[in-house]
Enzyme design. Sequence first.
Site, PDB file in Angstrom:
ATOM      1  N   CYS A  40      44.400   8.966  24.776  1.00 55.00           N
ATOM      2  CA  CYS A  40      44.538   9.562  23.222  1.00 55.00           C
ATOM      3  C   CYS A  40      44.277   8.486  22.156  1.00 55.00           C
ATOM      4  O   CYS A  40      43.407   8.297  21.505  1.00 55.00           O
ATOM      5  CB  CYS A  40      45.025  10.491  23.011  1.00 55.00           C
ATOM      6  SG  CYS A  40      45.119  11.020  21.473  1.00 55.00           S
ATOM      7  N   CYS A  45      40.912  10.415  21.597  1.00 49.01           N
ATOM      8  CA  CYS A  45      41.208  11.075  20.267  1.00 49.01           C
ATOM      9  C   CYS A  45      41.052   9.920  18.909  1.00 49.01           C
ATOM     10  O   CYS A  45      40.257  10.388  18.155  1.00 49.01           O
ATOM     11  CB  CYS A  45      42.638  11.795  20.116  1.00 49.01           C
ATOM     12  SG  CYS A  45      43.035  12.371  21.523  1.00 49.01           S
ATOM     13  N   LYS A  48      37.806   7.697  18.599  1.00 49.18           N
ATOM     14  CA  LYS A  48      36.793   8.675  18.428  1.00 49.18           C
ATOM     15  C   LYS A  48      36.590   9.344  17.010  1.00 49.18           C
ATOM     16  O   LYS A  48      35.697   9.313  16.310  1.00 49.18           O
ATOM     17  CB  LYS A  48      36.854   9.864  19.341  1.00 49.18           C
ATOM     18  CG  LYS A  48      35.889  10.963  19.352  1.00 49.18           C
ATOM     19  CD  LYS A  48      36.487  12.234  18.461  1.00 49.18           C
ATOM     20  CE  LYS A  48      37.773  12.819  18.611  1.00 49.18           C
ATOM     21  NZ  LYS A  48      37.902  13.562  19.963  1.00 49.18           N
ATOM     22  N   ALA A 112      53.017   1.076  38.060  1.00 52.42           N
ATOM     23  CA  ALA A 112      54.277   2.027  38.894  1.00 52.42           C
ATOM     24  C   ALA A 112      53.731   2.500  40.228  1.00 52.42           C
ATOM     25  O   ALA A 112      52.593   3.272  39.876  1.00 52.42           O
ATOM     26  CB  ALA A 112      55.177   2.870  38.116  1.00 52.42           C
ATOM     27  N   TYR A 174      32.878  18.307  25.603  1.00 51.11           N
ATOM     28  CA  TYR A 174      33.656  17.387  24.470  1.00 51.11           C
ATOM     29  C   TYR A 174      33.013  16.028  24.183  1.00 51.11           C
ATOM     30  O   TYR A 174      32.487  15.871  23.347  1.00 51.11           O
ATOM     31  CB  TYR A 174      34.990  17.340  24.790  1.00 51.11           C
ATOM     32  CG  TYR A 174      35.900  18.528  24.683  1.00 51.11           C
ATOM     33  CD1 TYR A 174      36.619  18.833  23.308  1.00 51.11           C
ATOM     34  CD2 TYR A 174      35.913  19.408  25.296  1.00 51.11           C
ATOM     35  CE1 TYR A 174      37.381  19.831  23.400  1.00 51.11           C
ATOM     36  CE2 TYR A 174      36.616  20.692  25.365  1.00 51.11           C
ATOM     37  CZ  TYR A 174      37.515  20.961  24.235  1.00 51.11           C
ATOM     38  OH  TYR A 174      38.222  21.758  24.027  1.00 51.11           O
ATOM     39  N   GLU A 178      30.755  14.792  21.090  1.00 46.00           N
ATOM     40  CA  GLU A 178      31.251  14.085  19.933  1.00 46.00           C
ATOM     41  C   GLU A 178      30.555  12.669  19.802  1.00 46.00           C
ATOM     42  O   GLU A 178      30.383  12.279  18.740  1.00 46.00           O
ATOM     43  CB  GLU A 178      32.723  13.748  20.398  1.00 46.00           C
ATOM     44  CG  GLU A 178      33.552  15.109  20.158  1.00 46.00           C
ATOM     45  CD  GLU A 178      34.996  14.981  20.462  1.00 46.00           C
ATOM     46  OE1 GLU A 178      35.290  14.170  21.117  1.00 46.00           O
ATOM     47  OE2 GLU A 178      35.951  15.890  19.853  1.00 46.00           O
ATOM     48  N   HIS A 432      38.760  30.695  -3.782  1.00 38.14           N
ATOM     49  CA  HIS A 432      37.371  30.612  -4.109  1.00 38.14           C
ATOM     50  C   HIS A 432      37.109  29.561  -5.196  1.00 38.14           C
ATOM     51  O   HIS A 432      37.706  29.288  -5.940  1.00 38.14           O
ATOM     52  CB  HIS A 432      36.865  31.966  -4.802  1.00 38.14           C
ATOM     53  CG  HIS A 432      35.337  32.200  -5.103  1.00 38.14           C
ATOM     54  ND1 HIS A 432      34.477  32.414  -4.005  1.00 38.14           N
ATOM     55  CD2 HIS A 432      34.586  31.972  -6.216  1.00 38.14           C
ATOM     56  CE1 HIS A 432      33.433  32.410  -4.551  1.00 38.14           C
ATOM     57  NE2 HIS A 432      33.375  32.157  -5.998  1.00 38.14           N
ATOM     58  N   GLU A 437      37.446  30.906   2.948  1.00 36.78           N
ATOM     59  CA  GLU A 437      37.793  32.297   2.389  1.00 36.78           C
ATOM     60  C   GLU A 437      36.798  33.349   3.097  1.00 36.78           C
ATOM     61  O   GLU A 437      37.184  34.492   3.218  1.00 36.78           O
ATOM     62  CB  GLU A 437      37.343  32.594   0.920  1.00 36.78           C
ATOM     63  CG  GLU A 437      35.948  32.450   0.440  1.00 36.78           C
ATOM     64  CD  GLU A 437      35.686  32.448  -0.774  1.00 36.78           C
ATOM     65  OE1 GLU A 437      36.048  33.384  -1.581  1.00 36.78           O
ATOM     66  OE2 GLU A 437      34.866  31.551  -1.596  1.00 36.78           O
TER      67      GLU A 437
HETATM   68  P1  NDP Z   1      33.933  18.220  29.845  1.00 37.20           P
HETATM   69  O1  NDP Z   1      34.654  18.887  31.271  1.00 37.20           O
HETATM   70  O2  NDP Z   1      34.281  18.848  28.688  1.00 37.20           O
HETATM   71  O3  NDP Z   1      32.368  18.290  30.198  1.00 37.20           O
HETATM   72  C1  NDP Z   1      31.862  17.736  31.457  1.00 37.20           C
HETATM   73  C2  NDP Z   1      30.417  17.822  31.082  1.00 37.20           C
HETATM   74  O4  NDP Z   1      29.492  17.140  32.351  1.00 37.20           O
HETATM   75  C3  NDP Z   1      29.730  19.321  31.192  1.00 37.20           C
HETATM   76  O5  NDP Z   1      28.535  19.330  30.503  1.00 37.20           O
HETATM   77  C4  NDP Z   1      29.204  19.406  32.763  1.00 37.20           C
HETATM   78  O6  NDP Z   1      28.305  20.284  32.764  1.00 37.20           O
HETATM   79  C5  NDP Z   1      28.862  17.994  33.076  1.00 37.20           C
HETATM   80  N1  NDP Z   1      28.762  17.538  34.381  1.00 37.20           N
HETATM   81  C6  NDP Z   1      29.976  17.677  35.362  1.00 37.20           C
HETATM   82  N2  NDP Z   1      29.675  17.136  36.400  1.00 37.20           N
HETATM   83  C7  NDP Z   1      28.318  16.788  36.357  1.00 37.20           C
HETATM   84  C8  NDP Z   1      27.486  16.642  37.300  1.00 37.20           C
HETATM   85  N3  NDP Z   1      27.900  16.002  38.526  1.00 37.20           N
HETATM   86  N4  NDP Z   1      25.975  16.323  36.958  1.00 37.20           N
HETATM   87  C9  NDP Z   1      25.801  16.481  35.684  1.00 37.20           C
HETATM   88  N5  NDP Z   1      26.659  17.087  34.707  1.00 37.20           N
HETATM   89  C10 NDP Z   1      27.777  17.033  35.108  1.00 37.20           C
HETATM   90  O7  NDP Z   1      34.388  16.809  30.195  1.00 37.20           O
HETATM   91  P2  NDP Z   1      34.608  15.489  29.185  1.00 37.20           P
HETATM   92  O8  NDP Z   1      34.245  14.352  30.179  1.00 37.20           O
HETATM   93  O9  NDP Z   1      33.333  15.768  28.029  1.00 37.20           O
HETATM   94  O10 NDP Z   1      35.818  15.670  28.548  1.00 37.20           O
HETATM   95  C11 NDP Z   1      37.031  15.732  29.488  1.00 37.20           C
HETATM   96  C12 NDP Z   1      37.976  16.616  28.940  1.00 37.20           C
HETATM   97  O11 NDP Z   1      38.723  15.929  27.721  1.00 37.20           O
HETATM   98  C13 NDP Z   1      37.613  17.692  28.075  1.00 37.20           C
HETATM   99  O12 NDP Z   1      37.534  18.874  28.876  1.00 37.20           O
HETATM  100  C14 NDP Z   1      38.703  17.958  27.093  1.00 37.20           C
HETATM  101  O13 NDP Z   1      39.741  18.875  27.544  1.00 37.20           O
HETATM  102  C15 NDP Z   1      39.312  16.705  26.884  1.00 37.20           C
HETATM  103  N6  NDP Z   1      38.437  16.162  25.471  1.00 37.20           N
HETATM  104  C16 NDP Z   1      38.916  16.574  24.227  1.00 37.20           C
HETATM  105  C17 NDP Z   1      38.615  16.250  23.018  1.00 37.20           C
HETATM  106  C18 NDP Z   1      39.043  16.953  21.891  1.00 37.20           C
HETATM  107  O14 NDP Z   1      40.267  17.426  21.901  1.00 37.20           O
HETATM  108  N7  NDP Z   1      38.509  16.701  20.863  1.00 37.20           N
HETATM  109  C19 NDP Z   1      37.540  15.361  23.047  1.00 37.20           C
HETATM  110  C20 NDP Z   1      37.297  14.600  24.416  1.00 37.20           C
HETATM  111  C21 NDP Z   1      37.792  15.025  25.545  1.00 37.20           C
HETATM  112  P3  NDP Z   1      28.502  21.884  33.489  1.00 37.20           P
HETATM  113  O15 NDP Z   1      28.835  22.287  31.745  1.00 37.20           O
HETATM  114  O16 NDP Z   1      27.127  22.238  33.737  1.00 37.20           O
HETATM  115  O17 NDP Z   1      29.635  21.921  34.204  1.00 37.20           O
END
Ligand code: NDP
Length: 443
Positions: A40, A45, A48, A112, A174, A178, A432, A437
């Site tokens: 993070c 976070c 980003k 560790a 995500y 982003e 407003h 709202e």
């Molecule tokens: P996500 O799980 O959000 O998304 C992964 C993406 O990669 C999806 O679009 C998925 O496709 C695709 N994918 C997975 N495997 C393959 C593959 N083998 N070939 C092609 N495409 C693939 O992962 P992120 O890495 O973006 O983020 C990880 C986690 O970190 C998030 O789930 C979230 O919990 C956390 N995070 C939170 C943020 C926030 O709070 N703002 C910001 C960044 C991360 P498909 O949809 O088809 O499965």
Amino acid sequence: MVYDFFIIGGGSGGVRAARYASSQGYKVALAEAYDLGGTCVNRGCIPKKLYSYASSFHDEINIMKSFGYTVSTPKFSWMKLVKAKKKELKRLNNIYEKLLSESNVKLFKGYASIFDKDKVSVGNKILSAKKIIIAVGTTPKKIQFECSKSIITSDDVFDLQVLPKNILILGGGYIAIELASIFNGLGVNTTISLRGNSILNGFDKEVTLFLENQMKLKGVKIINKNFPEKITRNKDYFNVIYKNNCKNKYDLVLEAVGRVPNLEKLNLHKIGIKQNDRGFIKVDKMFRTNVKNIFAVGDIIDKVQLTPVAIAEAVWLIDNHNKKNFKNFDYKNIPTAVFSNPNFASIGLSENDAKKKKISYKVFRSEFRPLKHSLSKSKEKVFIKIIINSINQKILGIHYVGENAAEIIQGFSVAVVNGLTKHQLDKTIGIHPTSAEELVTMK
Ligand code: NDP
């Protein structure tokens, strides 16, 4: 010395577990091999959000013009941003270290590994603890391409030496969304490639489609259902061949296709700690692994990979670890945001989920051009969707695309978490003129 708790990992969950346990009178130690604050603070976070601010000024400048300003094109230096970010992260790392030492947590700087059920090794030290908490988080998943080593991930992106002219981002979750908004806002020609049909699977489909269109209006190219089959690199560019045989060249390729457990050197097998089929640590309702004095929290347990969830799990664990009667940790109604441009935030049920669960529901929608954009040529719109239970009127979900979505949903999530009804929203008088709202005036 035998510690009451030895925490492995100094990210959000680990640091909170350590400080909170210590405040409850326990003897606590924590080991971290890299900078304190984990993903993070160092690679997630915080950088980003800083870069997301940096990328938002492009839109602001156009809006300024619509309000009568004459603005000469400002110059942007990527390296100045990288340097400023590094300085800020260093400051945060130091604050984390200070917080640990002020909380009387003994910090071991080093990697560790599990040495035994009640022993941890850090470098050449063997340390004893009654209980061990694993909070080591995750690391970016890599797909195997010919030039995988040259393909970057979110671990590298904030320290690039040069801002590319064009970039291909793989994935539609995500991180991909982003980072695409950040690069696009900074003037980089940005393409996202998805293996599936839509971005941000798991969220409300109507809302993510709206976001996808808004991102396209801002210039992000999104290629659906056509993922690269082959990626090679020569000294100047990446050569990408897509599934449909189309070819394209990019300066940079970034993978954001999910994250995998960070357990490589932890030695879990030595005492037989069980992992699930995706490699994450298996825990019970008390965050206990199959080894009775070893626990795990945060991203490593394959529940919800969000900083505030890791922190809440850590506090829950310390509060409950000796109790027989406890209420399960509640994973329902966790608000979340994607810091895309425009922002997207949501809490609760999506319409797709409501359908799947065969809940009798009603949807309220609002789509409008926010006042801030009304003088400009911007096509940016706000989209709000509220889903309620049509039997008892309780709000099941709120989804918001638009400026400050995360700030707005954070406030309104109190209503969802506490089971308020649409009628109770309607009783509230709006402020407003605001975009938020709409949430209390939707008919
Ligand atoms: P996500 O799980 O959000 O998304 C992964 C993406 O990669 C999806 O679009 C998925 O496709 C695709 N994918 C997975 N495997 C393959 C593959 N083998 N070939 C092609 N495409 C693939 O992962 P992120 O890495 O973006 O983020 C990880 C986690 O970190 C998030 O789930 C979230 O919990 C956390 N995070 C939170 C943020 C926030 O709070 N703002 C910001 C960044 C991360 P498909 O949809 O088809 O499965």
